[in-house]
Design an enzyme around this catalytic site. Structure first.
Site, mmCIF file in Angstrom:
data_model
loop_
_atom_site.group_PDB
_atom_site.id
_atom_site.type_symbol
_atom_site.label_atom_id
_atom_site.label_comp_id
_atom_site.label_asym_id
_atom_site.label_seq_id
_atom_site.Cartn_x
_atom_site.Cartn_y
_atom_site.Cartn_z
ATOM 1 N N CYS A 124 0.813 -1.219 0.000
ATOM 2 C CA CYS A 124 0.000 0.000 0.000
ATOM 3 C C CYS A 124 0.847 1.270 0.000
ATOM 4 O O CYS A 124 0.348 2.347 -0.315
ATOM 5 C CB CYS A 124 -0.956 -0.022 1.181
ATOM 6 S SG CYS A 124 -2.125 -1.400 1.047
ATOM 7 N N HIS A 264 -3.443 7.001 1.855
ATOM 8 C CA HIS A 264 -3.837 5.684 1.369
ATOM 9 C C HIS A 264 -5.199 5.346 1.958
ATOM 10 O O HIS A 264 -5.465 5.628 3.129
ATOM 11 C CB HIS A 264 -2.786 4.654 1.790
ATOM 12 C CG HIS A 264 -3.224 3.258 1.545
ATOM 13 N ND1 HIS A 264 -3.593 2.820 0.299
ATOM 14 C CD2 HIS A 264 -3.378 2.205 2.388
ATOM 15 C CE1 HIS A 264 -3.947 1.548 0.387
ATOM 16 N NE2 HIS A 264 -3.823 1.161 1.640
ATOM 17 N N ASN A 294 -9.998 -0.492 -0.830
ATOM 18 C CA ASN A 294 -8.534 -0.395 -0.822
ATOM 19 C C ASN A 294 -7.998 -1.002 -2.120
ATOM 20 O O ASN A 294 -8.028 -2.220 -2.290
ATOM 21 C CB ASN A 294 -7.985 -1.139 0.402
ATOM 22 C CG ASN A 294 -6.472 -1.062 0.503
ATOM 23 O OD1 ASN A 294 -5.794 -0.586 -0.415
ATOM 24 N ND2 ASN A 294 -5.941 -1.537 1.618
HETATM 25 C C1 LIG Z 1 -10.162 -5.617 9.022
HETATM 26 C C2 LIG Z 1 -10.869 -4.602 9.920
HETATM 27 C C3 LIG Z 1 -11.890 -3.806 9.131
HETATM 28 C C4 LIG Z 1 -11.587 -5.348 11.019
HETATM 29 O O1 LIG Z 1 -12.220 -4.422 11.855
HETATM 30 P P1 LIG Z 1 -12.065 -4.510 13.428
HETATM 31 O O2 LIG Z 1 -12.900 -3.452 13.992
HETATM 32 O O3 LIG Z 1 -10.602 -4.520 13.743
HETATM 33 O O4 LIG Z 1 -12.719 -5.891 13.717
HETATM 34 P P2 LIG Z 1 -12.078 -7.119 14.485
HETATM 35 O O5 LIG Z 1 -11.019 -7.744 13.647
HETATM 36 O O6 LIG Z 1 -11.731 -6.670 15.873
HETATM 37 O O7 LIG Z 1 -13.310 -8.041 14.555
HETATM 38 C C5 LIG Z 1 -14.429 -7.721 15.366
HETATM 39 C C6 LIG Z 1 -15.505 -8.748 15.115
HETATM 40 O O8 LIG Z 1 -16.068 -8.527 13.805
HETATM 41 C C7 LIG Z 1 -16.025 -9.740 13.082
HETATM 42 N N1 LIG Z 1 -15.869 -9.439 11.677
HETATM 43 C C8 LIG Z 1 -14.715 -9.352 10.955
HETATM 44 N N2 LIG Z 1 -15.006 -9.070 9.687
HETATM 45 C C9 LIG Z 1 -16.355 -8.972 9.608
HETATM 46 C C10 LIG Z 1 -17.234 -8.695 8.549
HETATM 47 N N3 LIG Z 1 -16.821 -8.456 7.310
HETATM 48 N N4 LIG Z 1 -18.553 -8.641 8.825
HETATM 49 C C11 LIG Z 1 -19.017 -8.874 10.050
HETATM 50 N N5 LIG Z 1 -18.217 -9.158 11.093
HETATM 51 C C12 LIG Z 1 -16.908 -9.203 10.870
HETATM 52 C C13 LIG Z 1 -14.864 -10.511 13.658
HETATM 53 O O9 LIG Z 1 -15.011 -11.882 13.394
HETATM 54 C C14 LIG Z 1 -14.991 -10.188 15.116
HETATM 55 O O10 LIG Z 1 -15.972 -10.981 15.674
HETATM 56 P P3 LIG Z 1 -15.764 -11.638 17.125
HETATM 57 O O11 LIG Z 1 -15.657 -10.462 18.050
HETATM 58 O O12 LIG Z 1 -16.987 -12.466 17.288
HETATM 59 O O13 LIG Z 1 -14.503 -12.424 17.020
HETATM 60 C C15 LIG Z 1 -9.844 -3.641 10.570
HETATM 61 O O14 LIG Z 1 -9.085 -4.330 11.512
HETATM 62 C C16 LIG Z 1 -8.933 -3.011 9.586
HETATM 63 O O15 LIG Z 1 -9.342 -2.206 8.775
HETATM 64 N N6 LIG Z 1 -7.628 -3.303 9.706
HETATM 65 C C17 LIG Z 1 -6.627 -2.707 8.850
HETATM 66 C C18 LIG Z 1 -6.785 -3.252 7.487
HETATM 67 C C19 LIG Z 1 -5.836 -2.608 6.540
HETATM 68 O O16 LIG Z 1 -5.634 -1.446 6.583
HETATM 69 N N7 LIG Z 1 -5.300 -3.431 5.648
HETATM 70 C C20 LIG Z 1 -4.511 -2.994 4.571
HETATM 71 C C21 LIG Z 1 -3.270 -2.363 5.035
HETATM 72 S S1 LIG Z 1 -2.810 -1.217 3.908
#
Ligand SMILES: CC(C)(COP(=O)(O)OP(=O)(O)OC[C@H]1O[C@@H](n2cnc3c(N)ncnc32)[C@H](O)[C@@H]1OP(=O)(O)O)[C@@H](O)C(=O)NCCC(=O)NCCS
Length: 339
Positions: A124, A264, A294
């Site tokens: 990214c 980004h 993204n």
């Molecule tokens: C991936 C991302 C959106 C997840 O959001 P989050 O708020 O961190 O969510 P978590 O990973 O803590 O998960 C929370 C809950 O939501 C659930 N969950 C994850 N994806 C889900 C989805 N698409 N729909 C519904 N629930 C979802 C998880 O299973 C978890 O459930 P649990 O509590 O029962 O285990 C977030 O972590 C993120 O954006 N991370 C950075 C990603 C990124 O920038 N990547 C590229 C780098 S350039």
């Protein structure tokens, strides 16, 4: 007196961004579509990421095809013939093949007979590393025109059974032409860092020399993106803020001097958290993740295009590009916008 016996101080040429072209494939994948594919909801995706829809390339299109479309638009905008290019840098983690480099495929399709080039792998942060590299090639005086292309077909390496990643990514490309400019114009500075200790948090495990493709790696879905979202999230917020702050400080600048932060687009919450810490107000930040998700190396040019089209970026403005990505990679650039 310098080593050549001269007395005049050597003044480096500047490097400016002189044109921009973007391309996204027409197909759209909405949150409602994803609701039918994995256990998720439009509301969850919107609240946790800010994404509404993303573009997905048709099966016959690969990263070089997106890149060529974006490159042609950028070159036409400036009236530059491909034969005038000195170098082409393609920033991507989804090359058509591991080799030949996608830059070679793009060079051939464009007919850029005078250009050398290479692929740049920084996920990214790729486009920002490409801009940094191109600026230095031009400022060294050895290159007049360098084309930086960020192009990714993320849909080819995303596991559409993994709800934690498949909601995030889309396909798209953007190109910027970097040209020789007057001293002090255009490129101001950069702060790029890598931190390989974070490598396990976001990766495509198989397909390289460590774990070549086998029936087992395919069965175990190891050719897809694997991510620890929370670890990436925390690192991204902290580093996007710290690196931007440090680069501004290094140049004696403050948040109020910045016309636009073009970040980004990985997650709306990452962007707003970093921007708030920097002391930027919302009209100093471009967010278009809602429409594209993204697109990895494509987000910065796509967001820049939206800024220009909305009249939010014009000649003379101070712009800061910032990204954090797999690696980990961190990239921040300061430019004066010159067209
Ligand atoms: C991936 C991302 C959106 C997840 O959001 P989050 O708020 O961190 O969510 P978590 O990973 O803590 O998960 C929370 C809950 O939501 C659930 N969950 C994850 N994806 C889900 C989805 N698409 N729909 C519904 N629930 C979802 C998880 O299973 C978890 O459930 P649990 O509590 O029962 O285990 C977030 O972590 C993120 O954006 N991370 C950075 C990603 C990124 O920038 N990547 C590229 C780098 S350039």
């Amino acid at each position: 007196m310098d080593m050549f016996g001269g007395t005049k101080e050597h003044i480096l040429p500047g490097a400016k961004i002189s044109a921009l072209g973007c391309y996204v494939p027409p197909g759209v994948l909405t949150n409602q579509d994803l609701e039918k594919m994995v256990d998720t909801s439009n509301q969850w995706i919107l609240e946790r990421t800010g994404i509404v829809e993303r573009h997905i390339a048709p099966p016959e299109m690969a990263t070089s095809d997106l890149a060529v479309e974006a490159a042609r638009i950028a070159l036409a905008q400036r009236g530059v013939d491909p034969t005038e290019l000195d170098a082409i840098i393609v920033c991507t983690v989804t090359p058509d093949m591991l080799f030949p480099a996608t830059a070679c495929l793009v060079q051939n399709r464009l007919g850029a007979k005078g250009a050398w080039g290479f692929d740049l792998v920084a996920a990214c942060s790729g486009f920002i590393y490409g801009l940094t590299t191109a600026a230095h090639l031009v400022m060294a005086g050895t290159h007049q025109k360098v084309l930086v292309i960020g192009s990714d077909t993320m849909s080819r390496i995303i596991d559409y059974t993994d709800r934690g990643t498949c909601i995030l990514f889309g396909d798209g490309a953007g190109a910027m032409l970097i040209e020789r400019a007057g001293p002090g114009e255009g490129f101001i500075g950069f702060l790029n860092e890598i931190d390989g200790s974070g490598g396990d948090y976001l990766k495509q495990p198989a397909g390289g020399s460590r774990m070549p493709a086998t029936a087992a790696t395919v069965a175990q879905r190891l050719h897809f993106v694997k991510q620890d979202g929370q670890q990436v999230f925390k690192y991204a917020v902290r580093k996007m803020y710290e690196a931007s702050r440090d680069l501004l400080e290094k140049h004696g600048l403050a948040a109020k001097d910045v016309k636009l932060l073009i970040p980004h687009q990985a997650n709306r919450r990452i962007i707003t958290a970093a921007a708030e810490r920097l002391g930027l107000c919302s009209d100093q930040v471009i967010i278009n993740i809602d429409r594209f998700g993204n697109t990895t190396a494509g987000t910065i040019p796509l967001a820049t295009r939206d800024a220009i089209e909305a009249g939010r970026l014009t000649k003379g403005d101070l712009v800061i590009f910032a990204a954090v990505g797999a690696g980990f990679t961190v990239g921040v650039n300061l430019w004066r916008w010159e067209y």
